[in-house]
Design a protein around this motif. Structure first.
Motif, PDB file in Angstrom:
ATOM      1  N   LEU A 197       0.800  -1.235   0.000  1.00  0.00           N
ATOM      2  CA  LEU A 197       0.000   0.000   0.000  1.00  0.00           C
ATOM      3  C   LEU A 197       0.831   1.282   0.000  1.00  0.00           C
ATOM      4  O   LEU A 197       0.323   2.349  -0.323  1.00  0.00           O
ATOM      5  N   GLN A 244      -6.384   5.518   7.341  1.00  0.00           N
ATOM      6  CA  GLN A 244      -6.841   4.971   6.061  1.00  0.00           C
ATOM      7  C   GLN A 244      -6.178   3.620   5.776  1.00  0.00           C
ATOM      8  O   GLN A 244      -6.826   2.667   5.340  1.00  0.00           O
ATOM      9  N   LEU A 245      -4.859   3.551   6.069  1.00  0.00           N
ATOM     10  CA  LEU A 245      -4.132   2.288   5.884  1.00  0.00           C
ATOM     11  C   LEU A 245      -4.691   1.193   6.779  1.00  0.00           C
ATOM     12  O   LEU A 245      -4.923   0.058   6.339  1.00  0.00           O
ATOM     13  N   THR A 246      -4.905   1.544   8.061  1.00  0.00           N
ATOM     14  CA  THR A 246      -5.423   0.569   9.029  1.00  0.00           C
ATOM     15  C   THR A 246      -6.799   0.069   8.592  1.00  0.00           C
ATOM     16  O   THR A 246      -7.098  -1.121   8.664  1.00  0.00           O
ATOM     17  N   GLN A 247      -7.616   1.014   8.140  1.00  0.00           N
ATOM     18  CA  GLN A 247      -8.967   0.668   7.669  1.00  0.00           C
ATOM     19  C   GLN A 247      -8.886  -0.287   6.471  1.00  0.00           C
ATOM     20  O   GLN A 247      -9.617  -1.278   6.394  1.00  0.00           O
ATOM     21  N   THR A 248      -7.962   0.017   5.532  1.00  0.00           N
ATOM     22  CA  THR A 248      -7.827  -0.816   4.333  1.00  0.00           C
ATOM     23  C   THR A 248      -7.345  -2.220   4.690  1.00  0.00           C
ATOM     24  O   THR A 248      -7.823  -3.220   4.139  1.00  0.00           O
ATOM     25  N   ILE A 249      -6.400  -2.316   5.612  1.00  0.00           N
ATOM     26  CA  ILE A 249      -5.795  -3.613   5.945  1.00  0.00           C
ATOM     27  C   ILE A 249      -6.731  -4.471   6.792  1.00  0.00           C
ATOM     28  O   ILE A 249      -6.935  -5.656   6.515  1.00  0.00           O
ATOM     29  N   GLY A 307     -10.027  -3.516   7.812  1.00  0.00           N
ATOM     30  CA  GLY A 307     -11.464  -3.279   7.630  1.00  0.00           C
ATOM     31  C   GLY A 307     -12.070  -2.497   8.779  1.00  0.00           C
ATOM     32  O   GLY A 307     -13.281  -2.272   8.822  1.00  0.00           O
ATOM     33  N   THR A 367     -10.768   0.433  12.360  1.00  0.00           N
ATOM     34  CA  THR A 367      -9.639   1.178  12.963  1.00  0.00           C
ATOM     35  C   THR A 367      -9.522   0.905  14.464  1.00  0.00           C
ATOM     36  O   THR A 367      -8.876   1.670  15.182  1.00  0.00           O
TER      37      THR A 367
END
Lengths: 287, 140
Positions: free
Chosen positions: A96, A203-208, A210, A212
């Motif tokens: 990412l 945003q990264l945490t959310q993407t990885i 799903g 936060t």
């Protein structure tokens, strides 16, 4: 012929002392003018520095700092236990972020993480001791990666060099108040950078994952140790916003029921790695 | 941030204490100058020569410290230029104090008048100013 006589007379009071303006009015006018000059110079130089550094691509930065600067001081390899764990953890984030992640361990009890030019992230032993979940560490890595992606570390370095050189050229290098003023002016900018890096990490945490959940762990720890005076000073002139404010922002993004988080199993391995190391900075995960 | 607070504190202290001491000093100087004006004998005629008596050197000097507020304003003033009002008051005080001390010294030693007054000024780097007044005193 009349002779003139010497007759002593008192001086007119105040003739030699100008009493035109109240000293405080004088100070206010002078200080305002001086601050305007400082502001103009500051923003001009910083804008020039940011403009010039923005021209440097991430690839150029990686090449220059890694091949030319860091090449002379290669880091030791991390023990397998730590390296494997960190490698597994950063596997999803590697896809990412637009640069090769390099992670080093700093054997310090301070709870901190740093982004260095060239795409290096330093994690302290104190931080890895305290964090309980992988999600929390992922947020920290994401935050530092955010600084690198936004080029904050380069801009920060450029600002510091410009301010130091300008202060020295103007003869203010030893003036504590002026250098402090310069730092305070710069901190408004730093706080914006911190908030942007937090947003990137979320945003990264959310993407990885799903969600936060767990991302707020570090700020929950730090805000417990933060006094009211610390918070007020941070809001006024700190380089970082107060932890409690950042904690609230992250918590606003946490929706639904808290899931069970994967625990971080690095404490013992990191402790052993630091005991075995003779250097303060040790271990490099360079995938 | 702490540096700024310390600077603000020192400025306030320098302004309040420095201004108070300055006003007090000016009031004292006015009183002493008025007293000296009456006590010191005056020349009856310009050019009259002393027929007898002694002449000797009298001197008075003073060192007056500046304050943080004056230094700060002075530094800003030197950036933009213009009259340094805060320093004018400091130098006026020092000059008048040195003159008073010199004349008081002359009176104490029985002089009837002082002539050929000289004033010398020396600056103590950012700390204050020294003014020395000296003259020839006549004693009948």
């Amino acid at each position: 012929m009349n002779e003139s006589r010497y007759v002593p007379k008192p001086d007119v009071e105040g003739i030699n002392v100008a009493d035109a303006d109240h000293p405080l009015k004088d100070l206010a006018i002078l200080l305002s003018g001086f601050l305007v000059v400082i502001f103009c110079c500051y923003w001009t130089l910083i804008s020039l520095s940011d403009w010039a550094l923005a021209k440097m691509t991430l690839q150029q930065e990686m090449y220059w700092f890694n091949k030319l600067l860091y090449n002379e001081t290669p880091a030791q390899s991390l023990p397998d236990a730590v390296a494997t764990e960190i490698n597994q953890l950063i596997e999803p984030i590697k896809l990412l972020v637009p640069f090769p992640l390099q992670i080093s361990l700093l054997c310090s009890d301070e709870i901190n993480a740093l982004a260095l030019p060239g795409g290096r992230i330093l994690l302290t032993k104190g931080l890895l001791d305290k964090l309980q979940s992988k999600n929390a560490l992922m947020f920290v890595l994401g935050h530092e990666a955010g600084h690198i992606v936004h080029r904050d570390h380069l801009r920060g370095m450029g600002r510091k060099i410009i301010l130091s050189v300008s202060a020295a050229l103007l003869g203010f290098a030893d003036a504590g108040a002026l250098s402090s003023l310069n730092q305070t002016l710069g901190r408004v900018y730093d706080r914006d950078q911190e908030m942007a890096a937090d947003a990137y990490a979320l945003q990264l945490t959310q993407t990885i994952y799903g969600h936060t959940w767990g991302a707020d762990e570090l700020f929950a720890l730090l805000s417990d140790e933060e006094s009211l005076v610390d918070r007020t000073l941070s809001r006024l002139a700190g380089t970082h916003p107060p932890s409690i404010d950042r904690l609230h922002r992250i918590q606003q993004s946490q929706l639904g029921k808290a899931p069970i988080l994967q625990s971080l199993q690095l404490k013992n391995a990191v402790g052993e790695a630091c005991l075995a190391s003779t250097r303060s900075v040790t271990g490099l995960v360079d995938p | 941030m702490y540096d700024l607070l310390v600077t603000a504190g020192l400025l306030t202290l320098g302004f309040v204490v420095g201004r108070r001491r300055e006003k007090k000093h000016f009031v004292q100087l006015q009183q002493r100058e008025a007293a000296l004006l009456m006590k010191l004998p005056t020349r009856a005629h310009v050019g009259q020569k002393m027929q007898s008596g002694q002449t000797f050197l009298v001197m008075g000097s003073v060192v007056v410290a500046t304050d943080y507020f004056k230094n700060f304003v002075g530094a800003l003033k030197s950036f933009f230029g213009g009259r340094m009002q805060a320093q004018e008051a400091l130098l006026d005080r020092a000059r008048r104090e040195a003159m008073c001390r010199m004349r008081e010294n002359a009176l104490a030693r029985g002089a009837v008048e002082v002539v050929d007054v000289h004033i010398e000024t020396a600056f103590l780097d950012k700390k204050g100013v020294e003014v020395c007044a000296y003259a020839t005193a006549f004693q009948q």
